[in-house]
Write a protein that holds these residues in place. Structure first.
Motif, PDB file in Angstrom:
ATOM      1  N   ILE A 283       1.034  -1.301  -0.094  1.00  0.00           N
ATOM      2  CA  ILE A 283       0.049   0.125  -0.144  1.00  0.00           C
ATOM      3  C   ILE A 283       0.954   0.757   0.611  1.00  0.00           C
ATOM      4  CG2 ILE A 283      -1.583   1.765   1.522  1.00  0.00           C
ATOM      5  CD1 ILE A 283      -2.731  -1.139   2.043  1.00  0.00           C
ATOM      6  N   SER A 284       1.666   1.412   0.597  1.00  0.00           N
ATOM      7  CA  SER A 284       2.730   2.393   1.055  1.00  0.00           C
ATOM      8  C   SER A 284       3.792   2.888  -0.477  1.00  0.00           C
ATOM      9  CB  SER A 284       4.068   2.081   2.236  1.00  0.00           C
ATOM     10  OG  SER A 284       3.158   2.516   3.381  1.00  0.00           O
ATOM     11  N   MET A 285       3.579   1.351  -1.062  1.00  0.00           N
ATOM     12  CA  MET A 285       4.937   1.684  -2.131  1.00  0.00           C
ATOM     13  C   MET A 285       3.451   2.889  -3.680  1.00  0.00           C
ATOM     14  SD  MET A 285       8.228   0.193  -2.213  1.00  0.00           S
ATOM     15  CE  MET A 285       7.877   1.223  -0.872  1.00  0.00           C
ATOM     16  N   SER A 286       2.452   2.044  -3.343  1.00  0.00           N
ATOM     17  CA  SER A 286       1.314   2.530  -3.912  1.00  0.00           C
ATOM     18  C   SER A 286       1.023   3.909  -3.879  1.00  0.00           C
ATOM     19  CB  SER A 286      -0.245   1.729  -4.016  1.00  0.00           C
ATOM     20  OG  SER A 286      -0.019   0.684  -4.763  1.00  0.00           O
ATOM     21  N   ALA A 287       1.391   4.522  -2.646  1.00  0.00           N
ATOM     22  CA  ALA A 287       0.615   5.741  -2.105  1.00  0.00           C
ATOM     23  C   ALA A 287       1.866   6.938  -2.699  1.00  0.00           C
ATOM     24  CB  ALA A 287       0.921   5.600  -0.450  1.00  0.00           C
ATOM     25  N   CYS A 288       3.346   5.818  -2.815  1.00  0.00           N
ATOM     26  CA  CYS A 288       4.787   6.449  -2.890  1.00  0.00           C
ATOM     27  C   CYS A 288       4.810   6.884  -4.597  1.00  0.00           C
ATOM     28  CB  CYS A 288       6.118   5.893  -2.438  1.00  0.00           C
ATOM     29  SG  CYS A 288       7.895   6.744  -2.916  1.00  0.00           S
ATOM     30  N   ALA A 289       4.433   6.268  -5.751  1.00  0.00           N
ATOM     31  CA  ALA A 289       4.528   5.961  -6.607  1.00  0.00           C
ATOM     32  C   ALA A 289       3.696   6.871  -7.001  1.00  0.00           C
ATOM     33  CB  ALA A 289       3.949   5.075  -6.966  1.00  0.00           C
ATOM     34  N   ALA A 290       1.877   6.464  -6.575  1.00  0.00           N
ATOM     35  CA  ALA A 290       0.691   7.614  -7.332  1.00  0.00           C
ATOM     36  C   ALA A 290       1.855   9.412  -6.488  1.00  0.00           C
ATOM     37  CB  ALA A 290      -0.384   7.749  -6.077  1.00  0.00           C
ATOM     38  N   GLY A 291       1.937   9.512  -5.024  1.00  0.00           N
ATOM     39  CA  GLY A 291       2.660  10.855  -5.341  1.00  0.00           C
ATOM     40  C   GLY A 291       3.951  11.359  -5.948  1.00  0.00           C
ATOM     41  N   SER A 292       4.824  10.351  -6.179  1.00  0.00           N
ATOM     42  CA  SER A 292       5.798  10.880  -7.352  1.00  0.00           C
ATOM     43  C   SER A 292       5.640  11.524  -8.730  1.00  0.00           C
ATOM     44  CB  SER A 292       6.602   9.240  -7.444  1.00  0.00           C
ATOM     45  OG  SER A 292       7.806   8.901  -5.749  1.00  0.00           O
ATOM     46  N   ALA A 293       4.066  10.893  -9.092  1.00  0.00           N
ATOM     47  CA  ALA A 293       3.220  10.750 -10.620  1.00  0.00           C
ATOM     48  C   ALA A 293       2.787  12.338 -10.330  1.00  0.00           C
ATOM     49  CB  ALA A 293       2.931   9.889 -10.834  1.00  0.00           C
ATOM     50  N   ARG A 294       2.277  12.355  -8.955  1.00  0.00           N
ATOM     51  CA  ARG A 294       1.659  14.004  -9.197  1.00  0.00           C
ATOM     52  C   ARG A 294       2.558  14.380  -9.205  1.00  0.00           C
ATOM     53  NH1 ARG A 294      -1.979  10.888  -4.702  1.00  0.00           N
ATOM     54  NH2 ARG A 294      -0.343  11.577  -3.422  1.00  0.00           N
ATOM     55  N   ALA A 295       3.754  14.901  -8.327  1.00  0.00           N
ATOM     56  CA  ALA A 295       4.252  15.760  -8.386  1.00  0.00           C
ATOM     57  C   ALA A 295       5.809  15.588  -9.872  1.00  0.00           C
ATOM     58  CB  ALA A 295       6.157  15.397  -7.616  1.00  0.00           C
ATOM     59  N   THR A 296       5.991  15.159 -10.923  1.00  0.00           N
ATOM     60  CA  THR A 296       6.607  15.382 -11.856  1.00  0.00           C
ATOM     61  C   THR A 296       5.469  15.967 -12.466  1.00  0.00           C
ATOM     62  OG1 THR A 296       5.638  12.787 -12.212  1.00  0.00           O
ATOM     63  CG2 THR A 296       8.523  13.351 -11.694  1.00  0.00           C
ATOM     64  N   LEU A 297       3.825  15.294 -12.540  1.00  0.00           N
ATOM     65  CA  LEU A 297       3.141  15.728 -13.486  1.00  0.00           C
ATOM     66  C   LEU A 297       2.879  17.166 -13.443  1.00  0.00           C
ATOM     67  CD1 LEU A 297       0.813  15.104 -15.311  1.00  0.00           C
ATOM     68  CD2 LEU A 297      -0.342  14.872 -14.013  1.00  0.00           C
ATOM     69  N   ALA A 298       2.828  17.427 -11.628  1.00  0.00           N
ATOM     70  CA  ALA A 298       2.251  19.386 -11.405  1.00  0.00           C
ATOM     71  C   ALA A 298       3.287  20.104 -12.037  1.00  0.00           C
ATOM     72  CB  ALA A 298       2.250  18.978  -9.925  1.00  0.00           C
ATOM     73  N   VAL A 299       4.828  19.575 -12.091  1.00  0.00           N
ATOM     74  CA  VAL A 299       5.964  20.825 -12.358  1.00  0.00           C
ATOM     75  C   VAL A 299       5.573  20.740 -14.163  1.00  0.00           C
ATOM     76  CG1 VAL A 299       8.489  20.333 -13.250  1.00  0.00           C
ATOM     77  CG2 VAL A 299       7.642  19.968 -10.420  1.00  0.00           C
ATOM     78  N   ALA A 300       5.401  19.174 -14.614  1.00  0.00           N
ATOM     79  CA  ALA A 300       5.082  19.550 -15.852  1.00  0.00           C
ATOM     80  C   ALA A 300       3.951  20.731 -16.656  1.00  0.00           C
ATOM     81  CB  ALA A 300       5.135  17.933 -16.566  1.00  0.00           C
ATOM     82  N   VAL A 301       3.168  20.391 -15.989  1.00  0.00           N
ATOM     83  CA  VAL A 301       2.076  20.965 -16.062  1.00  0.00           C
ATOM     84  C   VAL A 301       2.434  22.771 -15.863  1.00  0.00           C
ATOM     85  CG1 VAL A 301      -0.543  22.525 -14.948  1.00  0.00           C
ATOM     86  CG2 VAL A 301       0.218  19.362 -15.372  1.00  0.00           C
ATOM     87  N   ARG A 302       3.129  23.222 -14.656  1.00  0.00           N
ATOM     88  CA  ARG A 302       3.930  24.839 -15.049  1.00  0.00           C
ATOM     89  C   ARG A 302       4.999  24.586 -15.714  1.00  0.00           C
ATOM     90  NH1 ARG A 302       3.274  25.192  -8.704  1.00  0.00           N
ATOM     91  NH2 ARG A 302       5.291  27.119  -8.750  1.00  0.00           N
ATOM     92  N   TYR A 303       5.610  24.179 -15.493  1.00  0.00           N
ATOM     93  CA  TYR A 303       7.002  24.171 -16.805  1.00  0.00           C
ATOM     94  C   TYR A 303       6.044  25.182 -18.485  1.00  0.00           C
ATOM     95  CZ  TYR A 303      10.685  23.469 -19.815  1.00  0.00           C
ATOM     96  OH  TYR A 303      12.123  24.281 -20.785  1.00  0.00           O
ATOM     97  N   GLY A 304       5.160  24.191 -18.536  1.00  0.00           N
ATOM     98  CA  GLY A 304       4.592  24.116 -19.440  1.00  0.00           C
ATOM     99  C   GLY A 304       4.016  25.826 -19.996  1.00  0.00           C
ATOM    100  N   GLY A 305       3.379  25.737 -19.185  1.00  0.00           N
ATOM    101  CA  GLY A 305       2.647  27.098 -18.868  1.00  0.00           C
ATOM    102  C   GLY A 305       3.624  28.756 -19.173  1.00  0.00           C
ATOM    103  N   HIS A 306       4.848  28.290 -18.333  1.00  0.00           N
ATOM    104  CA  HIS A 306       5.608  29.443 -18.854  1.00  0.00           C
ATOM    105  C   HIS A 306       6.517  29.528 -18.703  1.00  0.00           C
ATOM    106  CE1 HIS A 306       6.746  27.513 -14.647  1.00  0.00           C
ATOM    107  NE2 HIS A 306       7.930  27.730 -15.590  1.00  0.00           N
TER     108      HIS A 306
END
Length: 616
Positions: A283-306
């Motif tokens: 369960i923790s591995m799932s949470a870790c992977a989801a958290g890491s995916a959220r972080a990289t996607l958030a950075v990509a969305v922000r970078y694409g905007g500026h």
């Protein structure tokens, strides 16, 4: 006073979507971790060798431990452990690894074996000694029950002799070196007494002091591995005498004369009990992977905007995210990230709700499959997000490279993904009745691609189709050739498990949408839900068309439907990324996450700073 979703202030769309991802009590469950990773000790320092980064991870582990009201309480709370992994994973994968091992596998196992009051745990609660867990051997990974390390009972000394008989029996596990301080481990070994094998048990073993391995213990660092700089090692034992109380008891151990008893089925049951913390670990591995995916996607969305690129002829520059070729993959990734987060929570809640019987087995299967599906999908999202950020995302200071490689560790940790899928496939194949698939009584093509319920039924049909193929292939193989039958069925059966995971995620989407009030948050989640389902249906449209469950017109409409949903999701991508609730301090440590990303490359001695005249 902290404002919560139960207060009179109406929750914002962002808060409602954060509640979908993290749970309605996200401030209580996750606030501590959000604040912790915002503090100076957890900010991202520049550079550092692998050894310096490893030392920093252990320093942070001790800071974390001092910040807790109780390490034992954390170890006893699977939801808190999952939250730890979700927030620390994107910030420091090495810290996440050693913290997960110490609190879940080590302390959690001690607590599960009712060691409180019978053992002094103060060294581990104060981190005078760091705990680790030694199960996997060089030659025995997913078949850990076949391990060869032995702990032989010596009646004259009333203790156990722990021994590694050959190279294949060396423990192949992380963080057993003296790096970071003195270590103790829970070592899985085969208990031998009176010449009889009593199965695999756990033994509490001091491994190192602050400088070196203790007598009778040999620790060798493995070659450098991809990902975080954790001290992965080979650990072996040379006839190391352990006291009688080194054996973790399960209530049916030997009496004072050293007569150990093992009844029918006891060996497997006790082994599964010994490694019971693997399930919270998954369960923790799932949470870790989801958290890491959220972080990289958030950075990509922000970078694409500026990140600006040339506009059409005669027009000013435009953000790269305005292009379909850029925002399309990120919109699909957004739908997947929400699905990952919802599926992890669904698996966790099912596991907690079921305590015994068939329900427990089904919940365990969901945890296993979710871990595999989520970590695989996380790799897809992280790699896609990295690519959308170009060459700058390959630099370590921009935070993504460590997550690209780190997710590979999650794919293997707590059970290789393909092994988890294979076990689920075998169980589901045996449980299914030929001809009893859920699509058997459905009317052909009876539905609308705009209806999430219809899309959900199609996802169930994909599962049925693949398991029907698996059963048919198994039946064509000779009954006596069990391996041959499995090999015949396993390909389509594994596809069936994948389809089951998509179906479970779609059902989690539907439940989350139904729980939201009418309004913008529900609309956003509905768009994500439909995009997730439509893209999976499109991938399987040929099979659904052949089965009469989609019409030719519906298959033709799938690409346009997906494009409309991609446009809808992309229009709200910044708001959706904000619902991930990552602290601004984290983004500040990753240059490409901010509009002034070019400033990270400024050169004080460059001519634009020294004031030299332009020769033109």
């Amino acid at each position: 006073m902290t404002v919560t979703l139960t207060d009179t202030v109406p929750p914002s769309t962002t808060d409602l979507l954060t509640g979908v991802l993290l749970g309605p009590d996200f401030r209580r469950r996750h606030g501590f971790w959000q604040r912790l990773i915002s503090t100076e000790p957890f900010r991202r320092p520049p550079g550092g060798t692998p050894e310096e980064r490893l030392e920093r991870a252990y320093d942070r582990l001790r800071i974390l431990n001092r910040s807790l009201d109780s390490g034992a309480r954390l170890a006893a709370d699977p939801r808190a452990l999952a939250a730890l992994h979700a927030w620390l994973g994107p910030v420091d994968p090495a810290l996440t690894t050693v913290a997960g091992i110490h609190y879940n596998l080590f302390l959690g196992t001690l607590l599960d074996h009712d060691c409180v009051g019978r053992r002094d745990l103060s060294d581990y609660l104060t981190m005078r000694r760091i705990g680790t867990f030694l199960c996997t051997e060089v030659a025995h990974g997913n078949n850990a029950s076949a391990m060869e390390t032995t702990a032989t009972y010596d009646p004259e000394r009333d203790g156990f002799v722990l021994h590694t008989p050959n190279a294949g029996a060396q423990k192949f596990m992380p963080n057993t070196s003296p790096a970071g301080g003195a270590k103790s481990g829970l070592v899985a070994a085969r208990l031998v007494a009176d010449g009889a094998d009593h199965g695999v048990r756990l033994f509490l073993v001091p491994l190192t002091d602050e400088a070196q391995a203790l007598p009778g213990v040999r620790v060798r660092r493995l070659p450098a591995r991809m990902g975080s700089p954790v001290d992965h090692c080979l650990t072996s034992f040379d006839r190391l005498l352990l006291a009688r109380d080194a054996l973790l008891e399960s209530g049916e151990e030997g009496d004072t004369t050293g007569e150990f008893r093992t009844g029918p089925g006891d060996r497997r049951r006790r082994f599964l009990t010994s490694i019971g913390r693997v399930t919270p670990g998954r369960i923790s591995m799932s949470a870790c992977a989801a958290g890491s995916a959220r972080a990289t996607l958030a950075v990509a969305v922000r970078y694409g905007g500026h990140r600006l690129i040339s506009g059409a002829r005669g027009k000013p520059p435009v953000p790269v995210s305005t292009h379909r070729s850029h925002h399309g993959p990120l919109a699909s990734a957004m739908a997947t990230v929400f699905a990952m987060s919802l599926l992890y929570r669904r698996a966790q809640e099912r596991w907690e709700a079921c305590t015994d019987g068939d329900g427990r087995a089904e919940a365990g299967r969901l945890v296993d499959v979710a871990k595999a599906w989520i970590t695989w999908r996380a790799r897809d999202v992280i790699v896609e997000s990295r690519e959308r950020c170009g060459a700058q995302a390959l630099l370590e200071n921009n935070g993504m490279t460590e997550l690209v490689t780190g997710v590979e560790g999650a794919i293997t940790a707590e059970g290789d993904n393909i092994a988890l899928y294979a076990k689920a496939a075998a169980d589901m194949l045996l449980a299914a009745e030929p001809g009893g698939g859920e699509s058997a009584d459905r009317s052909p093509c009876a539905g609308d691609l705009a209806d999430p319920g219809f899309l959900g039924r199609l996802l169930g049909s994909v599962q049925d189709i693949w398991f029907a193929r698996a059963r048919a292939r198994a039946l064509r193989a000779p009954d006596a050739d069990l391996l041959g039958r499995w090999n015949a069925a396993s390909g389509p059966a594994l596809r069936g498990v994948e389809a089951w995971a998509y179906r479970q995620a779609a059902e989690a989407y539907a439940e989350a949408r139904a729980a939201l009030p009418e309004g913008a948050a529900r609309d956003r989640l509905g768009e994500l839900e439909r995009l997730f389902a439509v893209e999976w249906v499109a991938r399987n449209s040929g099979d659904l068309l052949a089965a009469g469950l989609l019409s030719g017109d519906q298959v033709d409409a799938l690409p346009e439907t997906a494009e409309e949903l991609i446009a809808a999701v992309a229009a709200h991508a910044p708001e959706l990324a904000a619902s991930f609730a990552l602290p601004e301090e984290v983004f500040a440590d990753w240059p490409i996450a901010g509009p002034g990303y070019a400033d990270a490359y400024d050169d004080p001695e460059g001519p634009w700073n020294t004031g030299r005249a332009d020769p033109r």
